[in-house]
Every structure is written in structure tokens, then in C-alpha cells.
Design an enzyme around this catalytic site. Sequence first.
Site, mmCIF file in Angstrom:
data_model
loop_
_atom_site.group_PDB
_atom_site.id
_atom_site.type_symbol
_atom_site.label_atom_id
_atom_site.label_comp_id
_atom_site.label_asym_id
_atom_site.label_seq_id
_atom_site.Cartn_x
_atom_site.Cartn_y
_atom_site.Cartn_z
ATOM 1 N N GLU A 1 73.313 -75.254 130.622
ATOM 2 C CA GLU A 1 71.737 -75.178 130.029
ATOM 3 C C GLU A 1 70.816 -76.019 130.536
ATOM 4 O O GLU A 1 69.917 -75.516 131.122
ATOM 5 C CB GLU A 1 71.773 -75.340 128.525
ATOM 6 C CG GLU A 1 70.617 -75.095 127.607
ATOM 7 C CD GLU A 1 70.433 -75.325 126.334
ATOM 8 O OE1 GLU A 1 71.378 -75.616 125.559
ATOM 9 O OE2 GLU A 1 69.499 -74.847 125.650
ATOM 10 N N HIS B 1 77.112 -77.546 114.791
ATOM 11 C CA HIS B 1 76.611 -76.223 115.188
ATOM 12 C C HIS B 1 76.850 -75.276 114.089
ATOM 13 O O HIS B 1 77.926 -75.005 113.615
ATOM 14 C CB HIS B 1 77.470 -75.867 116.479
ATOM 15 C CG HIS B 1 77.137 -74.704 117.052
ATOM 16 N ND1 HIS B 1 75.957 -73.834 116.628
ATOM 17 C CD2 HIS B 1 77.865 -74.121 118.181
ATOM 18 C CE1 HIS B 1 76.241 -72.608 117.370
ATOM 19 N NE2 HIS B 1 77.090 -72.920 118.408
ATOM 20 N N PHE C 1 79.088 -66.637 122.281
ATOM 21 C CA PHE C 1 80.236 -66.225 122.734
ATOM 22 C C PHE C 1 80.110 -64.538 122.970
ATOM 23 O O PHE C 1 79.277 -63.909 122.168
ATOM 24 C CB PHE C 1 81.577 -66.461 121.812
ATOM 25 C CG PHE C 1 82.132 -67.672 121.637
ATOM 26 C CD1 PHE C 1 81.677 -68.556 122.403
ATOM 27 C CD2 PHE C 1 83.132 -67.822 120.795
ATOM 28 C CE1 PHE C 1 82.062 -69.968 122.292
ATOM 29 C CE2 PHE C 1 83.709 -69.086 120.682
ATOM 30 C CZ PHE C 1 83.426 -70.150 121.329
ATOM 31 N N LYS D 1 71.549 -80.296 116.933
ATOM 32 C CA LYS D 1 72.962 -80.286 116.514
ATOM 33 C C LYS D 1 73.584 -81.597 116.568
ATOM 34 O O LYS D 1 74.638 -81.699 116.136
ATOM 35 C CB LYS D 1 73.743 -79.124 117.463
ATOM 36 C CG LYS D 1 73.338 -77.621 117.507
ATOM 37 C CD LYS D 1 74.255 -76.853 118.374
ATOM 38 C CE LYS D 1 73.997 -75.685 118.408
ATOM 39 N NZ LYS D 1 72.803 -75.017 118.828
HETATM 40 C C1 LIG Z 1 66.574 -72.940 118.619
HETATM 41 O O1 LIG Z 1 67.493 -73.708 119.058
HETATM 42 C C2 LIG Z 1 68.862 -73.724 118.590
HETATM 43 C C3 LIG Z 1 69.713 -74.520 119.296
HETATM 44 O O2 LIG Z 1 70.801 -73.643 119.445
HETATM 45 C C4 LIG Z 1 69.620 -72.452 119.005
HETATM 46 O O3 LIG Z 1 70.712 -72.583 118.404
HETATM 47 C C5 LIG Z 1 68.773 -71.563 118.346
HETATM 48 O O4 LIG Z 1 69.216 -70.245 118.659
HETATM 49 C C6 LIG Z 1 67.429 -71.519 118.805
HETATM 50 N N1 LIG Z 1 66.527 -70.599 118.093
HETATM 51 C C7 LIG Z 1 65.680 -69.750 118.615
HETATM 52 C C8 LIG Z 1 64.883 -69.024 117.766
HETATM 53 O O5 LIG Z 1 66.050 -69.265 119.829
HETATM 54 C C1 LIG Z 2 74.872 -66.964 127.883
HETATM 55 O O1 LIG Z 2 75.549 -66.446 126.821
HETATM 56 C C2 LIG Z 2 77.145 -66.732 127.167
HETATM 57 C C3 LIG Z 2 77.896 -66.147 125.841
HETATM 58 O O2 LIG Z 2 78.913 -66.879 125.980
HETATM 59 C C4 LIG Z 2 77.303 -68.263 126.806
HETATM 60 O O3 LIG Z 2 78.745 -68.485 126.732
HETATM 61 C C5 LIG Z 2 76.475 -68.800 127.821
HETATM 62 O O4 LIG Z 2 76.601 -70.302 127.441
HETATM 63 C C6 LIG Z 2 74.986 -68.257 127.793
HETATM 64 N N1 LIG Z 2 74.352 -68.937 129.302
HETATM 65 C C7 LIG Z 2 74.195 -70.221 129.100
HETATM 66 C C8 LIG Z 2 73.969 -70.532 130.655
HETATM 67 O O5 LIG Z 2 74.469 -71.083 128.291
#
Ligand SMILES: *[C@@H]1O[C@H](CO)[C@@H](O)[C@H](O)[C@H]1NC(C)=O
Ligand SMILES: *[C@@H]1O[C@H](CO)[C@@H](O)[C@H](O)[C@H]1NC(C)=O
Length: 442
Positions: free
Chosen positions: A338, A364, A430, A359
Amino acid sequence: MAARRVVVTGLGLVTPVGVGVQQSWSNLISGKSGIISTLTIENLTDIERAQFESIPSQVVGKVPAGSIADGKWNAKEHKDAIKDFRRTGLFSQYALVAAEEALKDANWLEDLDEKSLLNTGVAVGSSIGSFEDVYKNSVDFNLNGYRKVQPLFVPRLLNNMASGAISINYGFKGPIHSVSTACATGCNAIGDAMRFIKDGYCDVMIAGATEALVHPVAISGFARAKSLVTTYNDQPEKSSRPFDKDRSGFVLGEGAGIVILEELEHAIKRGANKIYGEVIGYGLSGDGYHITAPDPNGDGARRAMLSALRTAGISDSPEKIDYINAHATSTQLGDRAENLAIKSLFGFKKNELFVSSTKSSTGHLLGAAGTVESIFTLLALSEGVLPPTLNLNNVGEADGDNKSDFIFNYVPNQAIKRDIKYALNNSFGFGGVNASLCFKKM
Ligand SMILES: *[C@@H]1O[C@H](CO)[C@@H](O)[C@H](O)[C@H]1NC(C)=O
Ligand SMILES: *[C@@H]1O[C@H](CO)[C@@H](O)[C@H](O)[C@H]1NC(C)=O
Ligand SMILES: *[C@@H]1O[C@H](CO)[C@@H](O)[C@H](O)[C@H]1NC(C)=O
Ligand SMILES: *[C@@H]1O[C@H](CO)[C@@H](O)[C@H](O)[C@H]1NC(C)=O
């Protein structure tokens, strides 16, 4: 016709750092952790304790038990929100309580006429629904046969029952939707609900996600997949440490986040209490790579964020983004991927871009993470305070990290006061699903 704009007019939270938005937010920005040892969960039976003891990961983000007056959870205090305990699984109970708070906050509850009820929809998702009921009914069936399966098993179980229960409780008759995209669920719920309003299906949506998976078998599943942290069982509050050298897996959490989304003119015309921010972009992408591992360069994440910027109409000016609430779950691979994705789009901003992962405080929340963290992002926009990444002492020094890639301000250990205007919130799950939302201060 001018494009319809969608704003957030109400918030509701049930999280490991508190029950209620005020409680959760003040604990979050003062650096409190909601992570505890599974062995200290209240009123465990001897069998449950032995089961938790047998699992290598013994930390969890648990909604604290106690009175609502202290910002804690006691279902019995929520008789208005939870009308029928027997028919309502815990994940639906969390959603009902968060929805009641959000509706009160938006002042969209009292004296609603039929037209308003028809104009209000619900989109609340969950990744797994009532896992506890699956377990209990399976065990009872195996031991004692057909007659021990509960007549209310199915209504308690189904993923869409949180949405259903909210709609039935208040008589909302607009679109009913329930998305399930693993850890991107809460992000997709807000994004899809935003699209419903933009497309004119209705003017108000109750959107969000909920999860209640603190169960020995669920934790075993994630532990067997080697997703969970096992190195901080004696120091639970130190176990979730996104971007840190010693991060080694995520901490399972539970709870719910609900937002009230509303068409801007509708909100203005009725004199909504407060507008927390505008949902201006919604990006989606698939990794097409692996069931649990991210693309190592973060390509799916990069494309989701780019798509959010594009739909927000700011893809030619990414410098506008001030803050990213990262998905970062405290795994070695995921946080690194990320960070690389963020660097590929925003690297030029260096430490002018703030990136934090809440988190570290909550664990999570799987499906619910997207909404809970979106709410934290909206509060960061409206209050001008960026929540910290706890336990961040050595950024980007885990095995396989290249420290020179970790160039942003990760808001280590202490909240930062900062007025921001645009924020992105990322969610990845996932199955290769990636989603990102873009919010703007009004
Ligand atoms: C905001 O950030 C959190 C971190 O996971 C993420 O899980 C969540 O999906 C995000 N929310 C949106 C709306 O993207
Ligand atoms: C995009 O989604 C996949 C689903 O597993 C997730 O594992 C992956 O972390 C996401 N991409 C990135 C770069 O985080
Ligand atoms: C634990 O048991 C005590 C005594 O029965 C009760 O008062 C309390 O509410 C229980 N706590 C939880 C979390 O169920
Ligand atoms: C680390 O990243 C920097 C900048 O991207 C690069 O120049 C360097 O070669 C990388 N180091 C390693 C060991 O990959």
C-alpha cells in the site's frame, strides 16, 4: 440537470475504542488502544478460555462491555434500537445501535412522513454475518440432530439482515442493499449508496458495515492462514503496529460504523444539523492476482486510488489530497504494497502528505473497517485533527522494506492538529478487491 452531490449528515459508531462517536473519537485521538487479550474477555466459560489459549494469536479488538454512560456496550440498554433480541444476531445489533446514533445525529428520525420513508434506503454490509450462529447450530446438529437447529437460525445468520432490521425498525422503504466484499465491504457500501443517490433512486441512504467475529473458530481460521499477529500476546496494546519494523500480522476487531448519506439540496432544504463532508470520489479495482496476498507493488491499490481521484474530478491535481486513512493492517506485505501504491501516485508530496492507520488502535474490523475508518476520516476533515498510528517507532524497517520508500508523515503515536480539505480512504480485501473513497470538506 446538474450532477447530484452527496454529503454525510450523520455518524454512528460501535468500536473497540468505544460505543458512540464522541467516545470512540476522543479515545482514538488521545492514543488509547481498544486491543485486549482474548483471555481477559468477560465471563468466558472454561471451555472458551481453553479454546482461546490453544490459539497462537491471543489479542483482539473487542467492543468494551459496560454501560453506555461510559461509552461501552450493554445490549439491554438499547431496547429502542434492538426491538427483538431473539431474531437479531450480534452483528445486526451493532449495526442497529450505530444506525440509531447516526439517524439521531442527522435528525432524520422524528415525524418522518410516508414520502420521506419511501425516500430513504439502507445499504449495510458484512463480510461474514452471524458466524456464532453457524457454529452453535452446527455443533448442536452434530451432537443432537435436526430438532436442535434453531428456528431463528437463518434470520440471525444472513448478511443482509443488518440492512433488513434497520429498514423494518424505522419503516424505511427505499432501496435495500447489502454488499459483501471482505475487508472492502464498508467502503463499497458507502460508495454504492452514494451512487444510488447520485442516480436518483432516493435522497437519503443509511450506509455502512458491521462485523462480530470475535469467536475462537473465526480467530483460528485467520491464525491458520497466518494472517494474525502472534508476537505480542502479553502486550495486547502494542500488537497492532502498521508501517513499523516489528509489524507481523493483523489483530481481529469487531464493531460497526454507519453514515447517513444525503443529496446536498435535500440536506440544505430540511436544515440538516451538520454536514461532515462530501463524498466526491469512489474508485474500484481488482488485483487479479491472489486470494489473500496483495500485488507486491500495490498495483490494484494504485488503480483504486486513481479511479477515486478520477471520479472526484481531481486526477490532474493529486496534490490536493492532504490525508490518507490507509488500509494498512500491520502485515509486512500489505503495508509495504500500500505504501508503494501511495508513493506511485503521491510520492512528490513527501512528508506533506499525512498517512495514518487507525487499525493501530482498533484492530482490523474486516467488513466494518471501511465505514469505521471513513468516519474517522470525516471527523479528521471536520475537526482538523489527524488520528495517530500507534506503536510506530521504526518506520519501514521490516524485512523486505526499503526505508527510502517510506517518505510520508505517518502521524506516529500522537494525533496532529491540521486543517485538511481532501482525504482518501483505502480498503482492500481478500479475493483481490480494492476500493477507495475520496471525501472533501464542505
Ligand atoms: C478507510 O480506511 C480504512 C482502512 O482500512 C479502510 O479499511 C477503509 O476501507 C477505508 N474506508 C474507505 C471508505 O475507503
Ligand atoms: C487489492 O485487493 C487485494 C485483494 O486481496 C488485496 O489483497 C490487495 O492487498 C489489494 N491491493 C493492495 C496493493 O493492497
Ligand atoms: C458478566 O457477568 C456478570 C454477572 O452475571 C454480568 O453482570 C455482566 O454483565 C456480564 N458481562 C458480560 C460482558 O456479559
Ligand atoms: C531503495 O529505494 C531507493 C529509492 O527508490 C532505490 O534507489 C534503492 O535502490 C532501493 N534499495 C534497494 C536495496 O532496493
